[in-house]
Design a protein around this motif. Structure first.
Motif, mmCIF file in Angstrom:
data_model
loop_
_atom_site.group_PDB
_atom_site.id
_atom_site.type_symbol
_atom_site.label_atom_id
_atom_site.label_comp_id
_atom_site.label_asym_id
_atom_site.label_seq_id
_atom_site.Cartn_x
_atom_site.Cartn_y
_atom_site.Cartn_z
ATOM 1 N N SER A 108 0.844 -1.186 0.000
ATOM 2 C CA SER A 108 0.000 0.000 0.000
ATOM 3 C C SER A 108 0.879 1.236 0.000
ATOM 4 O O SER A 108 2.031 1.210 0.452
ATOM 5 N N ILE A 109 0.338 2.313 -0.524
ATOM 6 C CA ILE A 109 1.068 3.579 -0.532
ATOM 7 C C ILE A 109 1.383 4.017 0.897
ATOM 8 O O ILE A 109 2.499 4.460 1.195
ATOM 9 N N SER A 110 0.418 3.853 1.784
ATOM 10 C CA SER A 110 0.613 4.313 3.159
ATOM 11 C C SER A 110 1.713 3.531 3.870
ATOM 12 O O SER A 110 2.530 4.114 4.587
ATOM 13 N N ARG A 115 5.242 4.993 5.096
ATOM 14 C CA ARG A 115 5.615 4.895 6.510
ATOM 15 C C ARG A 115 7.028 4.370 6.662
ATOM 16 O O ARG A 115 7.817 4.895 7.461
ATOM 17 N N ARG A 116 7.360 3.348 5.870
ATOM 18 C CA ARG A 116 8.700 2.773 5.960
ATOM 19 C C ARG A 116 9.773 3.742 5.461
ATOM 20 O O ARG A 116 10.937 3.624 5.845
ATOM 21 N N PRO A 171 0.978 11.460 0.888
ATOM 22 C CA PRO A 171 0.943 12.400 -0.239
ATOM 23 C C PRO A 171 2.314 12.668 -0.852
ATOM 24 O O PRO A 171 2.416 12.936 -2.053
ATOM 25 N N SER A 172 3.366 12.559 -0.059
ATOM 26 C CA SER A 172 4.714 12.780 -0.586
ATOM 27 C C SER A 172 5.109 11.665 -1.544
ATOM 28 O O SER A 172 5.805 11.897 -2.539
ATOM 29 N N LEU A 173 4.668 10.426 -1.253
ATOM 30 C CA LEU A 173 5.003 9.306 -2.129
ATOM 31 C C LEU A 173 4.249 9.394 -3.450
ATOM 32 O O LEU A 173 4.734 8.909 -4.481
ATOM 33 N N TYR A 174 3.076 10.030 -3.417
ATOM 34 C CA TYR A 174 2.301 10.176 -4.652
ATOM 35 C C TYR A 174 3.030 11.040 -5.678
ATOM 36 O O TYR A 174 2.683 11.029 -6.859
#
Length: 213
Positions: A39-41, A45-46, A52-55
């Protein structure tokens, strides 16, 4: 002479590094908990960032899966290319290429990326044409070896067709799939399915050396 990286170069390097880190975390998740656990979240987190930054790097979860698919197929292609580098093209190349695919599926990379390559575990996900291109290259390698094997009279003339490659792909991916699903941590030699590779390939070759059925 020393040169100074432009701001654009630095941004590009940071972007590549961030995407590599994200894909590393995603592959770890696949190995530990399965493809559906990505998941994106969790990846964010890791990485110590907010989702939103990973998006900024992956606009959707499917975009992340797409990048995983592309990376996995490139890694498999590299593994297979090394395995056949010193092998004669034709039948020997075909056999070495087939065995290498199965051996790769049993490596850490195979466990991390294989589920996306061999199965369709994510509803609605299909790799983009760009990410699928390495898969086409893989098939082209098999096709080339089939044609060369026929040219060398190692296989019957009627075997020089796409159905021969499809049948071999079914055989190889079937062994990979069964091994990954049932005994993913075994060695190639000890795997209850991978150890059948030589027998399966021998049957395939004998069939395609006979007169057209």
């Amino acid at each position: 002479m020393a040169t100074t990286l432009s701001q654009g170069d630095r941004l590009t390097r940071r972007r590549i590094a961030a995407m590599d880190e994200a894909l590393g975390h995603a592959s770890d998740i696949v190995i530990a908990d399965g493809v559906g656990a990505v998941s994106i979240s969790e990846v964010a987190r890791r990485m110590g960032m907010k989702p939103p930054s990973l998006y900024k790097y992956f606009p959707s979860l499917h975009a992340l899966y797409d990048a995983l698919f592309a990376r996995g197929q490139r890694l498999e292609n590299d593994f297979v290319a090394e395995a056949v580098r010193a092998v004669e093209p034709g039948l020997q190349g075909l056999l070495a290429r087939s065995e290498a695919c199965i051996r790769w599926a049993m490596t850490r990379d195979g466990r991390a990326f294989g589920p996306l390559l061999y199965w369709r575990p994510i509803p609605g996900f299909e790799p983009s044409p760009e990410s699928f291109e390495p898969s086409v290259e893989m098939v082209d390698g098999f096709r080339s070896d089939v044609t060369e094997a026929v040219h060398r009279r190692e296989l019957a003339p009627w075997a020089d067709n796409d159905d021969t490659v499809r049948l071999l792909s079914t055989l190889v991916s079937g062994i990979c799939s069964q091994q990954m699903a049932n005994q993913p941590l075994a060695s190639f030699e000890d795997g209850i399915f991978s150890s059948l590779t030589t027998s399966a390939l021998t049957m395939f070759v004998r069939y395609h050396q006979e007169e057209k059925p």
